[in-house]
Design an enzyme around this catalytic site. Structure first.
Site, PDB file in Angstrom:
ATOM      1  N   ASP A 104       0.839  -1.199   0.000  1.00  0.00           N
ATOM      2  CA  ASP A 104       0.000   0.000   0.000  1.00  0.00           C
ATOM      3  C   ASP A 104       0.872   1.246   0.000  1.00  0.00           C
ATOM      4  O   ASP A 104       2.016   1.216   0.454  1.00  0.00           O
ATOM      5  CB  ASP A 104      -0.919  -0.019   1.230  1.00  0.00           C
ATOM      6  CG  ASP A 104      -2.127   0.887   1.047  1.00  0.00           C
ATOM      7  OD1 ASP A 104      -2.435   1.266  -0.105  1.00  0.00           O
ATOM      8  OD2 ASP A 104      -2.776   1.221   2.064  1.00  0.00           O
TER       9      ASP A 104
ATOM     10  N   ASN B 201      -9.878  -3.458  -6.536  1.00  0.00           N
ATOM     11  CA  ASN B 201      -8.989  -2.571  -7.307  1.00  0.00           C
ATOM     12  C   ASN B 201      -9.457  -2.338  -8.751  1.00  0.00           C
ATOM     13  O   ASN B 201      -9.049  -1.361  -9.389  1.00  0.00           O
ATOM     14  CB  ASN B 201      -7.544  -3.095  -7.320  1.00  0.00           C
ATOM     15  CG  ASN B 201      -6.817  -2.896  -6.011  1.00  0.00           C
ATOM     16  OD1 ASN B 201      -5.911  -3.648  -5.650  1.00  0.00           O
ATOM     17  ND2 ASN B 201      -7.193  -1.876  -5.246  1.00  0.00           N
TER      18      ASN B 201
HETATM   19  C1  FPP Z   1      -0.999  -0.379  -3.624  1.00  0.00           C
HETATM   20  O1  FPP Z   1      -0.789   1.021  -3.502  1.00  0.00           O
HETATM   21  C2  FPP Z   1      -0.842  -0.824  -5.023  1.00  0.00           C
HETATM   22  C3  FPP Z   1      -1.726  -1.551  -5.752  1.00  0.00           C
HETATM   23  C4  FPP Z   1      -2.976  -2.065  -5.163  1.00  0.00           C
HETATM   24  C5  FPP Z   1      -1.493  -1.779  -7.194  1.00  0.00           C
HETATM   25  C6  FPP Z   1      -0.684  -2.913  -7.737  1.00  0.00           C
HETATM   26  C7  FPP Z   1       0.640  -3.244  -7.144  1.00  0.00           C
HETATM   27  C8  FPP Z   1       1.786  -3.281  -7.846  1.00  0.00           C
HETATM   28  C9  FPP Z   1       1.879  -2.878  -9.267  1.00  0.00           C
HETATM   29  C10 FPP Z   1       3.016  -3.772  -7.190  1.00  0.00           C
HETATM   30  C11 FPP Z   1       3.699  -4.923  -7.870  1.00  0.00           C
HETATM   31  C12 FPP Z   1       2.899  -6.137  -8.191  1.00  0.00           C
HETATM   32  C13 FPP Z   1       3.350  -7.295  -8.779  1.00  0.00           C
HETATM   33  C14 FPP Z   1       2.473  -8.470  -9.038  1.00  0.00           C
HETATM   34  C15 FPP Z   1       4.714  -7.481  -9.198  1.00  0.00           C
HETATM   35  P1  FPP Z   1      -1.964   2.056  -3.834  1.00  0.00           P
HETATM   36  O2  FPP Z   1      -2.074   2.222  -5.302  1.00  0.00           O
HETATM   37  O3  FPP Z   1      -3.223   1.605  -3.150  1.00  0.00           O
HETATM   38  O4  FPP Z   1      -1.408   3.393  -3.208  1.00  0.00           O
HETATM   39  P2  FPP Z   1      -2.192   4.448  -2.301  1.00  0.00           P
HETATM   40  O5  FPP Z   1      -2.553   3.734  -1.022  1.00  0.00           O
HETATM   41  O6  FPP Z   1      -1.160   5.509  -2.076  1.00  0.00           O
HETATM   42  O7  FPP Z   1      -3.385   4.923  -3.074  1.00  0.00           O
END
Ligand code: FPP
Length: 247
Positions: free
Chosen positions: A17, A66
């Site tokens: 996160d 998501n």
């Molecule tokens: C969390 O931060 C990120 C996600 C839910 C998106 C996907 C994750 C990645 C791309 C990391 C790598 C994954 C793999 C499979 C290699 P957020 O977007 O919720 O950030 P925020 O809390 O600041 O909004």
């Protein structure tokens, strides 16, 4: 003297996160935070964890919720997943990492589904560490899918013409073990530690069944800042916690 604390967890799970907030604070587009994690953070973390004797590491990369994000961000992340599957994980395979997936991957496009299937197959004999990606994962969704699978299995038993017992009979009831074996994490030990970077103090439905006795770490730095040194600090803290399992 042993350099490391003696009590090493077998399984650490991470609720990734704070990627977008990390990017926003640096005046970068949201995708830069996700990219930082895939390009610079995951591999060193996994490699370091394996040197510390950790056998399973789970990363929650995509939740069942998501998909509701801005469509351009979703497209960008799917592109990133494809890139990671094709390019980055080959190196982890060479380093002895076994890849597993939890979550319902049927929602992803064919390229991602096929890529993941190949990756799981290719790495299945690797033994250094098992890395589990939670993709289109939600704890409630996992439990409901497991319940439906249990019901479907039981239906097969009870539809056998020789089965004439009431549904409350021993054969129909489900044990904790039997239920756990229908979850996506079947055969994977429960995480001793769940870490959530990004300042929020909640599990958001992550590993609802498996978290029963997990130690929780809510930390105020963001996922793109998760270095091996930070993992060390968590492991040191873990080694000082007393785990009594209600006893
Ligand atoms: C969390 O931060 C990120 C996600 C839910 C998106 C996907 C994750 C990645 C791309 C990391 C790598 C994954 C793999 C499979 C290699 P957020 O977007 O919720 O950030 P925020 O809390 O600041 O909004």
């Amino acid at each position: 003297m042993n350099k490391f604390p003696t009590s090493t967890p077998i399984h650490i799970a991470v609720i990734m996160d704070g990627n977008r907030r990390w990017a926003a604070e640096k005046h970068l587009p949201a995708l830069a935070g996700h990219k930082k994690v895939t390009d610079d953070i995951l591999e060193p973390l996994i490699e370091y964890a394996s040197t510390r004797g950790i056998k399973y590491m789970t990363f929650w990369a995509w939740s069942t919720e998501n998909w509701h994000r801005d469509k351009y961000e979703v497209q960008g992340i799917m592109k990133l997943f494809k890139h990671v599957i094709k390019r980055r994980w080959q190196r982890l395979h060479e380093k002895g990492v076994r890849v597993k997936i939890i979550g319902d991957i049927s929602q992803f496009d064919t390229e991602i589904k096929d890529g993941l299937t190949t990756l799981i197959e290719k790495t299945k004999a690797n033994q250094k560490i098992t890395v589990i990606f939670a993709l289109n994962y939600g704890g409630r969704d996992e439990i409901v899918r497991a319940i439906n699978q249990v019901i479907s299995d039981k239906k097969q038993v009870t539809s056998n013409e020789n089965f004439q017992k009431p549904v409350t009979s021993y054969e129909f009831l489900v044990t904790e073990n039997e239920f756990a074996n229908h979850l996506d994490t079947a055969q994977i030990p429960d995480p001793e530690i769940i870490v959530r970077p990004g300042k929020e103090k909640r599990l958001s439905g992550f590993m609802l069944w498996q978290c029963a006795y997990s130690e929780l770490y809510f930390v105020d730095w963001y996922m793109p800042d998760f270095t091996p040194q930070k993992l060390d600090e968590i492991l040191t803290d873990f080694s000082q916690r007393q785990r009594r399992f209600g006893r």
